[in-house]
Design a protein around this motif. Structure first.
Motif, PDB file in Angstrom:
ATOM      1  N   THR A  22    -104.171  -7.550 -74.144  1.00  0.00           N
ATOM      2  CA  THR A  22    -102.988  -8.412 -74.205  1.00  0.00           C
ATOM      3  C   THR A  22    -101.716  -7.591 -73.970  1.00  0.00           C
ATOM      4  O   THR A  22    -100.821  -8.019 -73.233  1.00  0.00           O
ATOM      5  CB  THR A  22    -102.928  -9.147 -75.560  1.00  0.00           C
ATOM      6  N   MET A  23    -101.650  -6.415 -74.577  1.00  0.00           N
ATOM      7  CA  MET A  23    -100.485  -5.549 -74.360  1.00  0.00           C
ATOM      8  C   MET A  23    -100.364  -5.132 -72.893  1.00  0.00           C
ATOM      9  O   MET A  23     -99.254  -5.036 -72.363  1.00  0.00           O
ATOM     10  CB  MET A  23    -100.586  -4.295 -75.246  1.00  0.00           C
ATOM     11  N   ALA A  24    -101.479  -4.899 -72.247  1.00  0.00           N
ATOM     12  CA  ALA A  24    -101.470  -4.482 -70.839  1.00  0.00           C
ATOM     13  C   ALA A  24    -100.844  -5.544 -69.944  1.00  0.00           C
ATOM     14  O   ALA A  24    -100.298  -5.221 -68.878  1.00  0.00           O
ATOM     15  CB  ALA A  24    -102.887  -4.163 -70.381  1.00  0.00           C
ATOM     16  N   MET A  25    -100.896  -6.790 -70.368  1.00  0.00           N
ATOM     17  CA  MET A  25    -100.324  -7.856 -69.558  1.00  0.00           C
ATOM     18  C   MET A  25     -98.807  -7.700 -69.414  1.00  0.00           C
ATOM     19  O   MET A  25     -98.244  -8.059 -68.383  1.00  0.00           O
ATOM     20  CB  MET A  25    -100.670  -9.225 -70.138  1.00  0.00           C
ATOM     21  N   SER A  26     -98.136  -7.152 -70.433  1.00  0.00           N
ATOM     22  CA  SER A  26     -96.695  -6.892 -70.317  1.00  0.00           C
ATOM     23  C   SER A  26     -96.430  -5.859 -69.230  1.00  0.00           C
ATOM     24  O   SER A  26     -95.506  -6.011 -68.420  1.00  0.00           O
ATOM     25  CB  SER A  26     -96.139  -6.381 -71.642  1.00  0.00           C
ATOM     26  N   LEU A  27     -97.245  -4.816 -69.216  1.00  0.00           N
ATOM     27  CA  LEU A  27     -97.087  -3.780 -68.188  1.00  0.00           C
ATOM     28  C   LEU A  27     -97.402  -4.330 -66.800  1.00  0.00           C
ATOM     29  O   LEU A  27     -96.721  -4.007 -65.822  1.00  0.00           O
ATOM     30  CB  LEU A  27     -97.979  -2.583 -68.498  1.00  0.00           C
ATOM     31  N   LEU A  28     -98.424  -5.164 -66.718  1.00  0.00           N
ATOM     32  CA  LEU A  28     -98.787  -5.758 -65.434  1.00  0.00           C
ATOM     33  C   LEU A  28     -97.664  -6.665 -64.925  1.00  0.00           C
ATOM     34  O   LEU A  28     -97.341  -6.665 -63.729  1.00  0.00           O
ATOM     35  CB  LEU A  28    -100.104  -6.522 -65.549  1.00  0.00           C
ATOM     36  N   THR A  29     -97.055  -7.403 -65.832  1.00  0.00           N
ATOM     37  CA  THR A  29     -95.910  -8.246 -65.447  1.00  0.00           C
ATOM     38  C   THR A  29     -94.792  -7.379 -64.901  1.00  0.00           C
ATOM     39  O   THR A  29     -94.201  -7.686 -63.855  1.00  0.00           O
ATOM     40  CB  THR A  29     -95.412  -9.073 -66.654  1.00  0.00           C
ATOM     41  N   ALA A  30     -94.507  -6.274 -65.576  1.00  0.00           N
ATOM     42  CA  ALA A  30     -93.452  -5.364 -65.112  1.00  0.00           C
ATOM     43  C   ALA A  30     -93.791  -4.790 -63.733  1.00  0.00           C
ATOM     44  O   ALA A  30     -92.912  -4.677 -62.869  1.00  0.00           O
ATOM     45  CB  ALA A  30     -93.246  -4.240 -66.124  1.00  0.00           C
ATOM     46  N   CYS A  31     -95.042  -4.447 -63.520  1.00  0.00           N
ATOM     47  CA  CYS A  31     -95.466  -3.916 -62.215  1.00  0.00           C
ATOM     48  C   CYS A  31     -95.241  -4.946 -61.109  1.00  0.00           C
ATOM     49  O   CYS A  31     -94.730  -4.609 -60.035  1.00  0.00           O
ATOM     50  CB  CYS A  31     -96.932  -3.496 -62.257  1.00  0.00           C
ATOM     51  N   TYR A  32     -95.617  -6.189 -61.372  1.00  0.00           N
ATOM     52  CA  TYR A  32     -95.416  -7.232 -60.370  1.00  0.00           C
ATOM     53  C   TYR A  32     -93.935  -7.503 -60.155  1.00  0.00           C
ATOM     54  O   TYR A  32     -93.512  -7.810 -59.040  1.00  0.00           O
ATOM     55  CB  TYR A  32     -96.156  -8.519 -60.750  1.00  0.00           C
ATOM     56  N   ARG A  33     -93.140  -7.410 -61.215  1.00  0.00           N
ATOM     57  CA  ARG A  33     -91.689  -7.584 -61.058  1.00  0.00           C
ATOM     58  C   ARG A  33     -91.123  -6.502 -60.137  1.00  0.00           C
ATOM     59  O   ARG A  33     -90.313  -6.782 -59.258  1.00  0.00           O
ATOM     60  CB  ARG A  33     -90.984  -7.549 -62.412  1.00  0.00           C
ATOM     61  N   VAL A  54     -85.117 -14.629 -60.365  1.00  0.00           N
ATOM     62  CA  VAL A  54     -85.749 -15.922 -60.093  1.00  0.00           C
ATOM     63  C   VAL A  54     -86.875 -16.160 -61.099  1.00  0.00           C
ATOM     64  O   VAL A  54     -87.408 -15.234 -61.696  1.00  0.00           O
ATOM     65  CB  VAL A  54     -86.308 -16.009 -58.653  1.00  0.00           C
ATOM     66  N   ARG A  55     -87.230 -17.409 -61.257  1.00  0.00           N
ATOM     67  CA  ARG A  55     -88.325 -17.784 -62.157  1.00  0.00           C
ATOM     68  C   ARG A  55     -89.496 -18.396 -61.394  1.00  0.00           C
ATOM     69  O   ARG A  55     -90.370 -18.997 -62.005  1.00  0.00           O
ATOM     70  CB  ARG A  55     -87.830 -18.806 -63.183  1.00  0.00           C
ATOM     71  N   ASP A  56     -89.491 -18.224 -60.079  1.00  0.00           N
ATOM     72  CA  ASP A  56     -90.530 -18.906 -59.316  1.00  0.00           C
ATOM     73  C   ASP A  56     -91.333 -17.972 -58.400  1.00  0.00           C
ATOM     74  O   ASP A  56     -91.968 -18.433 -57.463  1.00  0.00           O
ATOM     75  CB  ASP A  56     -89.925 -20.065 -58.516  1.00  0.00           C
ATOM     76  N   ASP A  57     -91.308 -16.685 -58.676  1.00  0.00           N
ATOM     77  CA  ASP A  57     -92.143 -15.783 -57.889  1.00  0.00           C
ATOM     78  C   ASP A  57     -93.600 -16.037 -58.263  1.00  0.00           C
ATOM     79  O   ASP A  57     -93.986 -15.906 -59.426  1.00  0.00           O
ATOM     80  CB  ASP A  57     -91.788 -14.316 -58.171  1.00  0.00           C
ATOM     81  N   PRO A  58     -94.431 -16.434 -57.309  1.00  0.00           N
ATOM     82  CA  PRO A  58     -95.805 -16.854 -57.629  1.00  0.00           C
ATOM     83  C   PRO A  58     -96.639 -15.773 -58.331  1.00  0.00           C
ATOM     84  O   PRO A  58     -97.376 -16.076 -59.265  1.00  0.00           O
ATOM     85  CB  PRO A  58     -96.411 -17.229 -56.283  1.00  0.00           C
ATOM     86  N   GLU A  59     -96.528 -14.534 -57.878  1.00  0.00           N
ATOM     87  CA  GLU A  59     -97.341 -13.474 -58.496  1.00  0.00           C
ATOM     88  C   GLU A  59     -96.882 -13.159 -59.908  1.00  0.00           C
ATOM     89  O   GLU A  59     -97.703 -13.029 -60.820  1.00  0.00           O
ATOM     90  CB  GLU A  59     -97.324 -12.215 -57.631  1.00  0.00           C
ATOM     91  N   VAL A  60     -95.588 -13.034 -60.097  1.00  0.00           N
ATOM     92  CA  VAL A  60     -95.055 -12.746 -61.428  1.00  0.00           C
ATOM     93  C   VAL A  60     -95.399 -13.884 -62.385  1.00  0.00           C
ATOM     94  O   VAL A  60     -95.850 -13.650 -63.511  1.00  0.00           O
ATOM     95  CB  VAL A  60     -93.529 -12.506 -61.384  1.00  0.00           C
ATOM     96  N   GLU A  61     -95.228 -15.104 -61.937  1.00  0.00           N
ATOM     97  CA  GLU A  61     -95.507 -16.254 -62.802  1.00  0.00           C
ATOM     98  C   GLU A  61     -96.992 -16.368 -63.131  1.00  0.00           C
ATOM     99  O   GLU A  61     -97.367 -16.752 -64.232  1.00  0.00           O
ATOM    100  CB  GLU A  61     -94.978 -17.549 -62.178  1.00  0.00           C
ATOM    101  N   ARG A  62     -97.852 -16.008 -62.204  1.00  0.00           N
ATOM    102  CA  ARG A  62     -99.299 -16.029 -62.461  1.00  0.00           C
ATOM    103  C   ARG A  62     -99.646 -15.048 -63.589  1.00  0.00           C
ATOM    104  O   ARG A  62    -100.391 -15.376 -64.501  1.00  0.00           O
ATOM    105  CB  ARG A  62    -100.066 -15.679 -61.186  1.00  0.00           C
ATOM    106  N   VAL A  63     -99.079 -13.853 -63.526  1.00  0.00           N
ATOM    107  CA  VAL A  63     -99.343 -12.855 -64.569  1.00  0.00           C
ATOM    108  C   VAL A  63     -98.742 -13.309 -65.898  1.00  0.00           C
ATOM    109  O   VAL A  63     -99.374 -13.173 -66.953  1.00  0.00           O
ATOM    110  CB  VAL A  63     -98.814 -11.461 -64.157  1.00  0.00           C
TER     111      VAL A  63
END
Length: 151
Positions: A22-33, A54-63
């Motif tokens: 679950t913690m890794a998901m924060s890092l993954l979100t940052a990577c996609y950002r 923006v709040r509509d980037d498909p990859e960032v929002e998926r993560v």
């Protein structure tokens, strides 16, 4: 090793894996950002001047949705697993299988969701993990009911 220690070890191991996942998901979100040059707030432009807020980037929002799904499911399971393992005297093998199945399903669910693998795989994994949590809760209720009869 006695049964209580085995159950405690299983609980500690799987809890740590699920918490780290679950913690890794924060890092993954940052990577996609960073990859997509997407910032969360205007003040983040300090770190990424070329970023777009923006709040509509498909990859960032998926993560982000995958992370939110973890936050909706994993804490509930860990609380139920703790109650079940520490207070309901389950067999080691039953407890182990509940922990293993849930953990594997949640990791696979994340991989499939972030990778945008088409349905029905994500739904199947979520349903299996949800059913495992339901099973744990049902066994807690059964144990509680049986214990009340002995009072």
């Amino acid at each position: 090793m006695d049964d209580n220690k085995e159950i405690e070890s299983l609980l500690l191991f799987h809890s740590a894996v699920l918490i780290l996942k679950t913690m890794a998901m924060s890092l993954l979100t940052a990577c996609y950002r960073m990859k997509n040059k997407v910032i969360a707030t205007p003040e983040d432009a300090f770190y990424m001047p070329t970023g777009r807020c923006v709040r509509d980037d498909p990859e960032v929002e998926r993560v982000r949705r995958t992370h939110r799904n973890d936050l909706e499911n994993i804490p509930i399971f860990l609380a139920a697993a703790y109650i079940y393992g520490m207070h309901c005297n389950p067999s080691v093998s039953t407890f182990a299988w509940h922990m293993r199945i849930f953990t594997v399903c949640r990791i696979a669910h994340t991989i499939i969701t972030v990778s945008a693998v088409r349905q029905p795989y994500r739904s199947i994994l979520w349903t299996v993990a949800w059913t495992v949590c339901l099973s744990v809760c049902a066994q807690i209720i059964q144990f509680s009911y049986d214990s009340m009869g002995q009072l």
